[in-house]
Design an enzyme around this catalytic site. Structure first.
Site, PDB file in Angstrom:
ATOM      1  N   CYS A 235     -11.087   3.145  -0.779  1.00 25.11           N
ATOM      2  CA  CYS A 235      -9.740   3.496  -0.334  1.00 25.11           C
ATOM      3  C   CYS A 235      -9.513   2.713   0.953  1.00 25.11           C
ATOM      4  O   CYS A 235     -10.404   2.678   1.814  1.00 25.11           O
ATOM      5  CB  CYS A 235      -9.642   4.991  -0.075  1.00 25.11           C
ATOM      6  SG  CYS A 235      -8.089   5.478   0.721  1.00 25.11           S
TER       7      CYS A 235
ATOM      8  N   ASP B  85       0.867  -1.192   0.000  1.00 29.17           N
ATOM      9  CA  ASP B  85       0.000   0.000   0.000  1.00 29.17           C
ATOM     10  C   ASP B  85       0.894   1.229   0.000  1.00 29.17           C
ATOM     11  O   ASP B  85       2.091   1.151   0.288  1.00 29.17           O
ATOM     12  CB  ASP B  85      -0.869  -0.018   1.275  1.00 29.17           C
ATOM     13  CG  ASP B  85      -1.758   1.219   1.402  1.00 29.17           C
ATOM     14  OD1 ASP B  85      -2.293   1.685   0.384  1.00 29.17           O
ATOM     15  OD2 ASP B  85      -1.912   1.726   2.521  1.00 29.17           O
ATOM     16  N   SER B  86       0.285   2.364  -0.299  1.00 29.70           N
ATOM     17  CA  SER B  86       1.029   3.627  -0.231  1.00 29.70           C
ATOM     18  C   SER B  86       1.414   3.986   1.206  1.00 29.70           C
ATOM     19  O   SER B  86       2.313   4.782   1.424  1.00 29.70           O
ATOM     20  CB  SER B  86       0.170   4.744  -0.819  1.00 29.70           C
ATOM     21  OG  SER B  86      -1.046   4.824  -0.104  1.00 29.70           O
TER      22      SER B  86
ATOM     23  N   GLU C  79      -4.806   9.321   8.610  1.00 29.26           N
ATOM     24  CA  GLU C  79      -3.387   9.241   8.995  1.00 29.26           C
ATOM     25  C   GLU C  79      -3.137   9.991  10.302  1.00 29.26           C
ATOM     26  O   GLU C  79      -2.267   9.632  11.081  1.00 29.26           O
ATOM     27  CB  GLU C  79      -2.494   9.809   7.877  1.00 29.26           C
ATOM     28  CG  GLU C  79      -2.526   8.997   6.580  1.00 29.26           C
ATOM     29  CD  GLU C  79      -1.460   7.896   6.518  1.00 29.26           C
ATOM     30  OE1 GLU C  79      -0.391   8.070   7.117  1.00 29.26           O
ATOM     31  OE2 GLU C  79      -1.719   6.858   5.881  1.00 29.26           O
TER      32      GLU C  79
ATOM     33  N   CYS D 249      -4.495  -1.305  -1.847  1.00 28.04           N
ATOM     34  CA  CYS D 249      -4.611   0.125  -2.113  1.00 28.04           C
ATOM     35  C   CYS D 249      -5.418   0.280  -3.395  1.00 28.04           C
ATOM     36  O   CYS D 249      -5.061  -0.294  -4.432  1.00 28.04           O
ATOM     37  CB  CYS D 249      -3.214   0.712  -2.288  1.00 28.04           C
ATOM     38  SG  CYS D 249      -3.201   2.432  -2.827  1.00 28.04           S
TER      39      CYS D 249
ATOM     40  N   HIS E 192      -7.866   3.254   3.479  1.00 26.53           N
ATOM     41  CA  HIS E 192      -7.877   4.025   4.724  1.00 26.53           C
ATOM     42  C   HIS E 192      -9.293   4.160   5.303  1.00 26.53           C
ATOM     43  O   HIS E 192      -9.456   4.363   6.494  1.00 26.53           O
ATOM     44  CB  HIS E 192      -7.353   5.454   4.482  1.00 26.53           C
ATOM     45  CG  HIS E 192      -5.869   5.555   4.388  1.00 26.53           C
ATOM     46  ND1 HIS E 192      -5.156   5.046   3.333  1.00 26.53           N
ATOM     47  CD2 HIS E 192      -4.957   6.115   5.229  1.00 26.53           C
ATOM     48  CE1 HIS E 192      -3.862   5.312   3.520  1.00 26.53           C
ATOM     49  NE2 HIS E 192      -3.724   5.957   4.657  1.00 26.53           N
TER      50      HIS E 192
HETATM   51  N1  DGL Z   1      -4.837   3.602   0.699  1.00 27.72           N
HETATM   52  C1  DGL Z   1      -4.844   4.221  -0.595  1.00 27.72           C
HETATM   53  C2  DGL Z   1      -6.025   3.712  -1.416  1.00 27.72           C
HETATM   54  O1  DGL Z   1      -6.612   2.723  -1.117  1.00 27.72           O
HETATM   55  C3  DGL Z   1      -4.964   5.709  -0.560  1.00 27.72           C
HETATM   56  C4  DGL Z   1      -3.923   6.486   0.148  1.00 27.72           C
HETATM   57  C5  DGL Z   1      -3.146   7.375  -0.777  1.00 27.72           C
HETATM   58  O2  DGL Z   1      -3.666   8.367  -1.289  1.00 27.72           O
HETATM   59  O3  DGL Z   1      -1.995   7.045  -0.946  1.00 27.72           O
HETATM   60  O4  DGL Z   1      -6.393   4.303  -2.394  1.00 27.72           O
END
Ligand code: DGL
Length: 251
Positions: free
Chosen positions: A182, A7-8, A150, A71, A184
């Site tokens: 997403c 993931d990012s 975050e 992600c 998150h």
């Molecule tokens: N967790 C990433 C997603 O599912 C988003 C976070 C980011 O913008 O890097 O898209």
């Protein structure tokens, strides 16, 4: 051989958490690019480049034989490049999320919230269209939600107002199902459910499991990130407890 999850940042730990619960004996390695998060406002070219670096790290260091992009942003753009370069399967979170939403909707009107990159890619619209021609998809890009998560700001007036600002316009289209597009966002799901109690809410973490084939190994768990400290550490603890974070450098 282990399962590689990437993931990012630490949002993908919502997917990792479900995977380690579902597959206690499988070796599962996670890498989050906390030094460069967020990816959601970046160009396709950069998202693909960063995602390839994460995938290479997993295959070169752990010989993973299946990769899971935890992600949506990476899943929207980078899977063909990863499979093409590394020659191993790479699963994303878009198809499972779309399948679940199509099953849940009763009025064929689905909402998707995600990063700007995910929304611009149209990946969910395309995935839903492949499953159901009658279903309409209404999307909203929500660039403020990743920073809120975050920072651990998951409840109270500020996330409430921000969520309403993003979701209200698509709620007004009459959607009965919302995809948290997403990784998150599951952390904001309790608040979203409270604000929209009549909407079915579905997310990447809960849908990916049935798409993964488990192997019996030693149950190794590794969490690597490209930077350490700050809110990422406390979010990691909230999601998966005491598994330590290893700091790594991508080459
Ligand atoms: N967790 C990433 C997603 O599912 C988003 C976070 C980011 O913008 O890097 O898209």
């Amino acid at each position: 051989m282990p399962l590689g999850v990437f993931d990012s940042g630490v949002g993908g730990l919502t997917v990792f958490r479900e995977l380690i619960r579902a597959f206690p004996d499988t070796d599962i390695i996670y890498i989050g690019d906390t030094a460069r998060v967020p990816y959601g406002g970046r160009s396709q070219e950069i998202i693909v480049q960063y995602a390839l670096e994460l995938a290479r790290y997993l295959t070169e260091n752990y010989h993973t034989d299946l990769l899971i992009a935890a992600c949506n942003t990476i899943s929207s753009y980078a899977l063909p490049a990863i499979e093409g370069e590394l020659g191993i399967p790479a699963l994303g979170v878009i198809e499972p999320g779309a399948q679940s939403a199509v099953k849940l909707t009763k009025n064929n009107r689905i909402g998707v919230i995600g990063t700007s990159a995910t929304v611009t890619s149209g990946a969910y619209k395309q995935a839903v269209a492949r499953i159901s021609k009658e279903t309409e998809v209404f999307q909203a890009a929500c660039p403020l939600l990743v920073p809120l998560v975050e920072e651990g700001l998951l409840d109270g007036e500020i996330p409430r107002l921000v969520l309403k600002m993003y979701i209200e316009p698509i709620a007004e289209k009459g959607i009965d199902t919302l995809i948290l597009g997403c990784t998150h966002y599951p952390l904001l799901a309790p608040l979203i459910r409270e604000l929209y109690p009549n909407m079915a809410v579905t997310d990447s973490a809960e849908n990916i499991i049935s798409h993964v084939e488990a192997k019996k190994e030693s149950g190794l768990r590794v969490i690597a990130t490209t930077d350490t400290g700050g809110a990422a550490e406390s979010l990691k603890t909230k999601l998966v407890g005491g598994i330590p974070i290893t700091k790594v450098f991508l080459s």
